[in-house]
Design a protein around this motif. Sequence first.
Motif, short mmCIF file in Angstrom:
data_model
loop_
_atom_site.label_atom_id
_atom_site.label_comp_id
_atom_site.label_asym_id
_atom_site.label_seq_id
_atom_site.Cartn_x
_atom_site.Cartn_y
_atom_site.Cartn_z
N LEU A 150 -13.44 31.43 16.54
CA LEU A 150 -13.45 32.06 17.74
C LEU A 150 -12.32 32.81 18.04
O LEU A 150 -11.24 32.83 18.79
CB LEU A 150 -13.20 30.69 18.99
CG LEU A 150 -14.18 29.72 18.92
CD1 LEU A 150 -13.80 28.69 19.79
CD2 LEU A 150 -15.55 30.26 19.29
N GLY A 151 -12.14 33.61 17.09
CA GLY A 151 -11.09 34.71 17.10
C GLY A 151 -9.78 34.24 16.81
O GLY A 151 -8.63 34.88 17.32
N ARG A 152 -9.51 32.95 16.51
CA ARG A 152 -8.40 32.47 16.04
C ARG A 152 -8.25 32.11 14.50
O ARG A 152 -9.10 31.89 13.83
CB ARG A 152 -8.27 31.16 16.82
CG ARG A 152 -7.34 31.16 17.85
CD ARG A 152 -6.75 29.85 18.15
NE ARG A 152 -6.93 29.24 19.47
CZ ARG A 152 -6.09 28.42 19.89
NH1 ARG A 152 -5.35 28.04 19.14
NH2 ARG A 152 -6.27 28.09 21.19
N ASN A 153 -6.86 32.09 14.11
CA ASN A 153 -6.71 31.83 12.60
C ASN A 153 -6.54 30.25 12.56
O ASN A 153 -5.39 29.83 13.21
CB ASN A 153 -5.42 32.51 12.03
CG ASN A 153 -5.38 32.32 10.56
OD1 ASN A 153 -6.32 32.09 9.89
ND2 ASN A 153 -4.08 32.48 10.20
N VAL A 154 -7.29 29.46 11.96
CA VAL A 154 -7.23 28.05 11.88
C VAL A 154 -6.85 27.75 10.52
O VAL A 154 -7.76 28.09 9.39
CB VAL A 154 -8.51 27.26 12.25
CG1 VAL A 154 -8.44 25.83 12.26
CG2 VAL A 154 -8.95 27.91 13.64
N LYS A 155 -5.84 27.03 10.43
CA LYS A 155 -5.46 26.48 8.82
C LYS A 155 -6.19 25.27 8.69
O LYS A 155 -6.44 24.23 9.70
CB LYS A 155 -4.10 26.30 8.90
CG LYS A 155 -3.50 27.65 8.75
CD LYS A 155 -1.95 27.29 8.60
CE LYS A 155 -1.03 28.62 8.24
NZ LYS A 155 -1.50 29.72 8.99
N LEU A 156 -6.70 24.81 7.63
CA LEU A 156 -7.53 23.73 7.25
C LEU A 156 -6.48 22.38 6.94
O LEU A 156 -6.79 21.86 5.82
CB LEU A 156 -8.66 23.90 6.26
CG LEU A 156 -9.85 24.54 6.82
CD1 LEU A 156 -10.99 24.61 5.76
CD2 LEU A 156 -10.32 23.84 8.06
N HIS A 157 -5.27 22.63 7.37
CA HIS A 157 -4.51 21.31 7.36
C HIS A 157 -3.80 20.86 8.50
O HIS A 157 -3.68 21.78 9.46
CB HIS A 157 -3.62 21.34 5.87
CG HIS A 157 -2.64 22.64 6.00
ND1 HIS A 157 -1.51 22.62 6.68
CD2 HIS A 157 -2.96 23.98 5.53
CE1 HIS A 157 -0.93 23.91 6.57
NE2 HIS A 157 -1.63 24.54 6.04
N VAL A 158 -3.45 19.81 8.79
CA VAL A 158 -3.19 19.57 10.16
C VAL A 158 -1.59 20.18 10.27
O VAL A 158 -1.51 20.64 11.29
CB VAL A 158 -3.00 17.90 10.34
CG1 VAL A 158 -2.52 17.64 11.57
CG2 VAL A 158 -4.52 17.36 10.08
N ALA A 159 -0.62 19.74 9.44
CA ALA A 159 0.56 20.13 9.66
C ALA A 159 1.02 21.22 8.49
O ALA A 159 0.95 21.05 7.47
CB ALA A 159 1.62 18.88 9.64
N SER A 160 1.96 22.37 9.26
CA SER A 160 2.34 23.49 8.43
C SER A 160 3.78 23.06 8.14
O SER A 160 4.71 23.47 8.83
CB SER A 160 2.07 24.71 8.98
OG SER A 160 0.83 24.83 9.17
N LEU A 161 4.10 22.24 7.07
CA LEU A 161 5.35 21.90 6.80
C LEU A 161 6.13 22.71 5.86
O LEU A 161 7.21 22.86 6.16
CB LEU A 161 5.66 20.38 6.03
CG LEU A 161 5.37 19.29 7.28
CD1 LEU A 161 5.61 18.06 6.52
CD2 LEU A 161 6.57 19.29 8.07
N ARG A 162 5.72 23.12 4.80
CA ARG A 162 6.01 23.96 3.95
C ARG A 162 6.91 23.01 2.64
O ARG A 162 7.68 23.64 2.18
CB ARG A 162 6.85 25.34 4.30
CG ARG A 162 6.07 26.18 5.01
CD ARG A 162 6.60 27.48 5.26
NE ARG A 162 7.62 28.01 4.24
CZ ARG A 162 7.06 28.84 3.16
NH1 ARG A 162 5.83 29.02 3.64
NH2 ARG A 162 7.91 29.22 2.44
N LEU A 163 6.94 21.71 3.00
CA LEU A 163 7.74 20.90 2.32
C LEU A 163 6.97 19.89 1.89
O LEU A 163 7.29 18.61 1.92
CB LEU A 163 9.03 20.36 3.15
CG LEU A 163 10.03 21.33 3.52
CD1 LEU A 163 11.20 20.52 4.18
CD2 LEU A 163 10.92 21.67 2.27
#
Lengths: 186, 350
Positions: free
Chosen positions: B121-134
């Motif tokens: 729907l015109g949005r960038n959805v990441k297929l993981h719940v939390a973007s921690l980078r750690l």
Amino acid sequence: MILKSVYDGIKGLIAGYAVTITKFFSRGTTVPYPEKTPFVSERWRGVHGLFFTDNRFEELCVSCHLCAKVCPSVCITMEGSEDYLQRKRLKRFDVDLGRCIYCGYCEEVCPVDAIRLTTSHDYVSRGRANLILHKEDLIEIGKSAMRRGEHGALGIRRGDGKKVVYQENRNLDASFKALSGERVKR
Amino acid sequence: MVLTLLKSLMLVGVLLGCVAYAVLVERRVVARIQTRMGPNRVGFGILSTLPIIGRLFGFLRYWKFSGLGQPIADGIKLFLSEAIEPANAYRWPYRLAPIISILPVVMGFAVIPFGPDIELLGRNVKLHVASLRLDILYLLALGSLGTYGVILAGWSSNSKYSLLGSLRATAQLISYELPLGLALLSAVIYTKTISLGEAVEFQLANGWLIFSQPLAFLIVAVAALAEANRSPFDLPEAESELVAGYFTEYSGMRMALFFLGEYMHLFLAGSLITALFLGGWSVPFFGAAPWWLGVISFCVKVGAFLFICMWTRSTLPRLRYDHLMHFSWKGLIPLAAINLVATAVWAALL
């Protein structure tokens, strides 16, 4: 030294994993029972049946009482009588399946192979009284076994009529004597 | 915010379903290996006997005996059975322990990248719940937290079997966290990132890590089995010795929580290994795969890991306790350390 043990360990691991994966892909021996009938050997000692002559017209039993005598669990109750030709015939023949241990002695001792153990192994009832099979039941079981082409646990195959039966029986007697240590004359 | 909530709800739902059916699959697989049938009585055949909509489920008659209804029957049974509490138990630790043991595992799934970013729907959805980078640090921290549930359960049940089981479990979990951490560290040094998503990107560019870090992969796999209390490292719940280990005194849904937690731990280990060593959602021989193919590839890889675990379970006998400790301290930790140093030197030289 360490390398050798590591090598042996890895070899053992691979061998173990190979065994289990071949079992995984092999066909098992268990059968989902009521849906599929399991393989039962012809020599299976199941429920007794009273057998008939090959034309399924005359019953074989001569009412000699040997089976009742030999039965170790005393589960056979029989009564004889004479028929119109003054031959000994069965009047009453009861087998108590609740007592029977399916040893097959009755079948072995029978001189005319009238009583034989069929392959039907799934005989159940809701009451103990139903476990006593009467003559008619046994005849029914024997007839259906004959229809299936069974010859009882002794595996007696008839070639052409009744003679073969006695022949086979004599051989069996001889082999039993041999088993029990007696010398058999040839 | 809403998106994160939706994603976490979906994750938990899918996860519970997967775990329930993985138990069925495991029982069937182990039965096959032992030349048995496994659960094959409970099915959905009853749906085909419904008055009108039964016609829709007519095909289920043929699957009547596939055991597909077994997880649901088990679940209902566990929900309805009484949760017995020992009279001498320390009440609140006893009640909290199952929650403490399952919570870190469920939380761990928050950082697993199941697929590439998608446009929705015109949005960038990441297929993981939390973007921690750690991610890896976070997973290791949660893994240590899981030990508390085990200790509390064993201590608060006030039973010798539970206490012995929890002592064993604690020693085992602490011993195997070291090689796990060391091996993950060498992977981190190699990929120069601590985020799982970036690790997958790295593997997309440079090939799977299982080929460049095979020793680290092996150590992580073995240590993960031990962390999840799986055979051949299932000493904490050795049925023949300790009844059921640290959850001997638990029943009903509390026991089910421990059980689910352990199974989810295995799933988590599989997901971590997939993301870090098996290329995550990358599809082999398929440069730019559509996102759904990536997700399927991820699931297939996790499934393969689970199958190997089941295979292992039916192959290897349980280790003796001192062998278990020796294996970790004298075997895995030196190997992992050597691997770490070698990777570090390689990274410094290049």
